[in-house]
Design a protein around this motif. Sequence first.
Motif, mmCIF file in Angstrom:
data_model
loop_
_atom_site.group_PDB
_atom_site.id
_atom_site.type_symbol
_atom_site.label_atom_id
_atom_site.label_comp_id
_atom_site.label_asym_id
_atom_site.label_seq_id
_atom_site.Cartn_x
_atom_site.Cartn_y
_atom_site.Cartn_z
ATOM 1 N N LEU A 166 0.826 -1.199 0.000
ATOM 2 C CA LEU A 166 0.000 0.000 0.000
ATOM 3 C C LEU A 166 0.867 1.258 0.000
ATOM 4 C CD1 LEU A 166 -2.641 -1.080 2.680
ATOM 5 C CD2 LEU A 166 -2.942 -1.027 0.196
ATOM 6 N N PRO A 167 0.392 2.331 -0.620
ATOM 7 C CA PRO A 167 1.161 3.582 -0.614
ATOM 8 C C PRO A 167 1.280 4.168 0.790
ATOM 9 C CG PRO A 167 -1.022 3.931 -1.535
ATOM 10 C CD PRO A 167 -0.870 2.449 -1.367
ATOM 11 N N ILE A 168 2.406 4.809 1.072
ATOM 12 C CA ILE A 168 2.605 5.481 2.357
ATOM 13 C C ILE A 168 1.885 6.826 2.298
ATOM 14 C CG2 ILE A 168 4.295 6.471 3.939
ATOM 15 C CD1 ILE A 168 6.294 4.410 2.882
ATOM 16 N N PRO A 169 1.001 7.102 3.252
ATOM 17 C CA PRO A 169 0.249 8.364 3.221
ATOM 18 C C PRO A 169 1.164 9.580 3.348
ATOM 19 C CG PRO A 169 -0.739 6.790 4.740
ATOM 20 C CD PRO A 169 0.592 6.237 4.361
ATOM 21 N N HIS A 170 0.678 10.714 2.873
ATOM 22 C CA HIS A 170 1.446 11.953 2.987
ATOM 23 C C HIS A 170 1.596 12.319 4.454
ATOM 24 C CE1 HIS A 170 2.597 16.173 2.590
ATOM 25 N NE2 HIS A 170 2.946 15.868 1.334
ATOM 26 N N PRO A 171 2.783 12.729 4.898
ATOM 27 C CA PRO A 171 3.010 13.001 6.328
ATOM 28 C C PRO A 171 2.176 14.137 6.901
ATOM 29 C CG PRO A 171 4.895 13.678 4.990
ATOM 30 C CD PRO A 171 4.019 12.866 4.108
ATOM 31 N N ASP A 172 1.625 15.001 6.024
ATOM 32 C CA ASP A 172 0.812 16.103 6.532
ATOM 33 C C ASP A 172 -0.614 15.682 6.874
ATOM 34 O OD1 ASP A 172 2.953 17.797 6.286
ATOM 35 O OD2 ASP A 172 2.366 18.576 4.321
ATOM 36 N N GLN A 173 -0.988 14.459 6.478
ATOM 37 C CA GLN A 173 -2.330 13.973 6.814
ATOM 38 C C GLN A 173 -2.475 13.780 8.320
ATOM 39 O OE1 GLN A 173 -2.479 10.691 3.514
ATOM 40 N NE2 GLN A 173 -4.506 10.872 4.449
ATOM 41 N N SER A 174 -3.728 13.857 8.789
ATOM 42 C CA SER A 174 -4.003 13.548 10.199
ATOM 43 C C SER A 174 -3.529 12.132 10.517
ATOM 44 C CB SER A 174 -5.504 13.665 10.482
ATOM 45 O OG SER A 174 -5.943 14.992 10.293
ATOM 46 N N LYS A 175 -2.957 11.973 11.696
ATOM 47 C CA LYS A 175 -2.321 10.697 12.048
ATOM 48 C C LYS A 175 -3.200 9.889 12.996
ATOM 49 C CE LYS A 175 2.214 12.801 11.429
ATOM 50 N NZ LYS A 175 1.638 14.059 10.887
ATOM 51 N N ILE A 176 -3.081 8.570 12.865
ATOM 52 C CA ILE A 176 -3.765 7.630 13.736
ATOM 53 C C ILE A 176 -2.722 6.662 14.280
ATOM 54 C CG2 ILE A 176 -5.537 5.840 13.904
ATOM 55 C CD1 ILE A 176 -6.752 7.159 11.322
ATOM 56 N N ILE A 177 -2.558 6.605 15.584
ATOM 57 C CA ILE A 177 -1.548 5.744 16.212
ATOM 58 C C ILE A 177 -2.177 4.402 16.594
ATOM 59 C CG2 ILE A 177 -0.204 5.414 18.327
ATOM 60 C CD1 ILE A 177 0.561 8.334 18.218
ATOM 61 N N LEU A 178 -1.475 3.318 16.256
ATOM 62 C CA LEU A 178 -1.882 1.974 16.673
ATOM 63 C C LEU A 178 -0.767 1.374 17.526
ATOM 64 C CD1 LEU A 178 -2.635 2.186 13.300
ATOM 65 C CD2 LEU A 178 -4.079 0.320 14.074
ATOM 66 N N TYR A 179 -1.142 0.757 18.647
ATOM 67 C CA TYR A 179 -0.133 0.169 19.541
ATOM 68 C C TYR A 179 -0.778 -0.917 20.391
ATOM 69 C CZ TYR A 179 -2.253 2.181 23.685
ATOM 70 O OH TYR A 179 -3.119 2.449 24.712
ATOM 71 N N LEU A 180 0.071 -1.756 20.983
ATOM 72 C CA LEU A 180 -0.364 -2.724 21.988
ATOM 73 C C LEU A 180 0.173 -2.299 23.346
ATOM 74 C CD1 LEU A 180 0.202 -6.140 20.158
ATOM 75 C CD2 LEU A 180 -1.945 -4.902 20.460
ATOM 76 N N PRO A 181 -0.625 -2.397 24.417
ATOM 77 C CA PRO A 181 -0.150 -2.012 25.752
ATOM 78 C C PRO A 181 0.966 -2.940 26.235
ATOM 79 C CG PRO A 181 -2.290 -3.081 25.878
ATOM 80 C CD PRO A 181 -2.009 -2.866 24.419
ATOM 81 N N GLU A 182 1.574 -2.573 27.333
ATOM 82 C CA GLU A 182 2.819 -3.212 27.781
ATOM 83 C C GLU A 182 2.741 -4.725 27.948
ATOM 84 O OE1 GLU A 182 5.251 -1.088 30.763
ATOM 85 O OE2 GLU A 182 3.689 0.447 30.684
ATOM 86 N N HIS A 183 1.596 -5.254 28.336
ATOM 87 C CA HIS A 183 1.481 -6.694 28.602
ATOM 88 C C HIS A 183 1.093 -7.485 27.354
ATOM 89 C CE1 HIS A 183 -2.659 -5.413 28.498
ATOM 90 N NE2 HIS A 183 -3.019 -6.677 28.381
ATOM 91 N N GLU A 184 0.827 -6.812 26.245
ATOM 92 C CA GLU A 184 0.177 -7.454 25.102
ATOM 93 C C GLU A 184 1.139 -7.682 23.939
ATOM 94 O OE1 GLU A 184 -2.097 -9.568 23.644
ATOM 95 O OE2 GLU A 184 -3.500 -8.384 24.855
ATOM 96 N N TRP A 185 1.153 -8.945 23.433
ATOM 97 C CA TRP A 185 2.036 -9.317 22.317
ATOM 98 C C TRP A 185 1.271 -9.857 21.107
ATOM 99 C CZ3 TRP A 185 7.203 -8.279 22.456
ATOM 100 C CH2 TRP A 185 7.729 -7.905 23.707
ATOM 101 N N HIS A 186 -0.017 -10.061 21.227
ATOM 102 C CA HIS A 186 -0.811 -10.634 20.138
ATOM 103 C C HIS A 186 -1.231 -9.515 19.178
ATOM 104 C CE1 HIS A 186 -1.162 -13.598 23.413
ATOM 105 N NE2 HIS A 186 -1.222 -14.478 22.434
#
Length: 287
Positions: A166-186
Amino acid sequence: MAGYKIRDLEILTGIKAHTIRMWEKRYGLLTPQRTDTQIRTYSDKELLVLLNVSLLNKKGYKISRIADMSIEQIFATSKLMQDHAETDTAIEQFIVSVLQLDEQLFQLTFQELSHTKSLSLIFTEYIIPFLQRIGVMWLVGTINPAQEHFISNLIRQKIIAAIDLLPIPHPDQSKIILYLPEHEWHEISLLVYHYHLRSMGLNSIYLGQALPYEALLKTVAVLKPKAVISSWLTAMEPQGICNYFNQIQTDLAPITILAGGYQIDQLASLLPKNIKRIHTLSDLENI
């Protein structure tokens, strides 16, 4: 050796319990053991036989014809059918690939699905039901860590490869962060969220597994995202999860906070009301 109840087989194979009993009684396809209280229990081998019988039956083989085959013939004929995988047997073939650590079967089945369906649909219609079925195997002790790592890594590779295309979005676009909390590996669910957002052209940024809370806050301060998304699968003390979301709601306001996963489903009534739950991928489209 696992000891499946007939309800377990029903979930794993998709064959109704009364049908299993009929095949067992009329055709002798299975020979379960019985407990002292006369409850049927089935072995790993009998599960594998039933999965292969189900594959053949879906391909048009009458059960009477299958019953005339030896176990070796059932497996051999099913293997030939698997070489021409179709979507109606995909989940069963995924389960067989786990039991036999058969990467070729997994790849073939996945490729056939990808000819007609997007990764998002493959995930919602096949991978999630598949993972729910093999959850039964965890409960009865069939799936060992090696098998779980085997299938998780194969699925993970597919999603990451699709994201790379997939194309990498333009850096000026609004950002959405995805992460797993400290205990989570799945991370499979979170990777699929990432893929789905990117496929819509949104600027999702994936921070990965077990992210320390302070690192999340620092990243949010730098990137100033529109939304933050996490996934919760691993069991932990319910009050700890509630405390986490009360704190993150305070620290990240007014950023939109979304969360998905089994633990979120179980604790939904206890979480702050403005934490948005992810039930399906369509919930992400409202960001």
